[in-house]
Design a protein around this motif. Sequence first.
Motif, PDB file in Angstrom:
ATOM      1  N   ASN A  11      24.769   7.511  69.941  1.00  0.00           N
ATOM      2  CA  ASN A  11      23.846   6.513  70.494  1.00  0.00           C
ATOM      3  C   ASN A  11      24.340   5.080  70.291  1.00  0.00           C
ATOM      4  OD1 ASN A  11      23.492   6.625  67.721  1.00  0.00           O
ATOM      5  ND2 ASN A  11      21.270   6.427  67.806  1.00  0.00           N
ATOM      6  N   THR A  13      25.345   1.342  71.338  1.00  0.00           N
ATOM      7  CA  THR A  13      24.925   0.411  72.388  1.00  0.00           C
ATOM      8  C   THR A  13      26.112   0.124  73.297  1.00  0.00           C
ATOM      9  OG1 THR A  13      25.504  -1.576  71.141  1.00  0.00           O
ATOM     10  CG2 THR A  13      23.254  -0.696  70.828  1.00  0.00           C
ATOM     11  N   GLU A 159      21.615   2.492  69.366  1.00  0.00           N
ATOM     12  CA  GLU A 159      20.367   2.329  70.137  1.00  0.00           C
ATOM     13  C   GLU A 159      19.188   2.822  69.335  1.00  0.00           C
ATOM     14  OE1 GLU A 159      21.166   4.532  73.715  1.00  0.00           O
ATOM     15  OE2 GLU A 159      22.272   2.881  74.563  1.00  0.00           O
TER      16      GLU A 159
END
Length: 159
Positions: A11, A13, A159
């Motif tokens: 995850n 960014t 994220e």
Amino acid sequence: MLRIGITGHSNLTAATVPLIADGLRAALAEHSGTELVGVTCLARGADQVFARVVLDLGGTFEVVLPAADYRERKVKPSNAAEFDELIGKATVHTMPFAQSNREAYMAASEYVLDHVDAMVAVWDGGPSGGHGGTADVVDAARERGLPVTTIWPDGAERE
């Protein structure tokens, strides 16, 4: 031939991806031009960035899929084209699990650990979010005495 495995966060960014790519490139640069083989489960995020960097450095990579249903159940539509492109460039081994779950993920990571000389961890240093997460794989690698290079550059975020 040097075999290097990857574990890392899925995850990342969008702004973190180039930071991780640069960190991986720097960590693997000394092996450029050698018979570098990356071993990855090809999850989105760190695994796929690693695969691209290995290819950019002239290496090849192998994919260890956790279960027979991994592509259909776990690859998100927004990542399907990249996953399909990369897996088409790899030697693929599928673990003997029908369904993708935490047990299958850890088994796939154990397989990676059994078949590499060293590991790279794209890891923020935090605990795993569940069995088979990045911290678990780092711990298992260290227990085996495998060298682990951790990459988490300043400014990297999940994220």
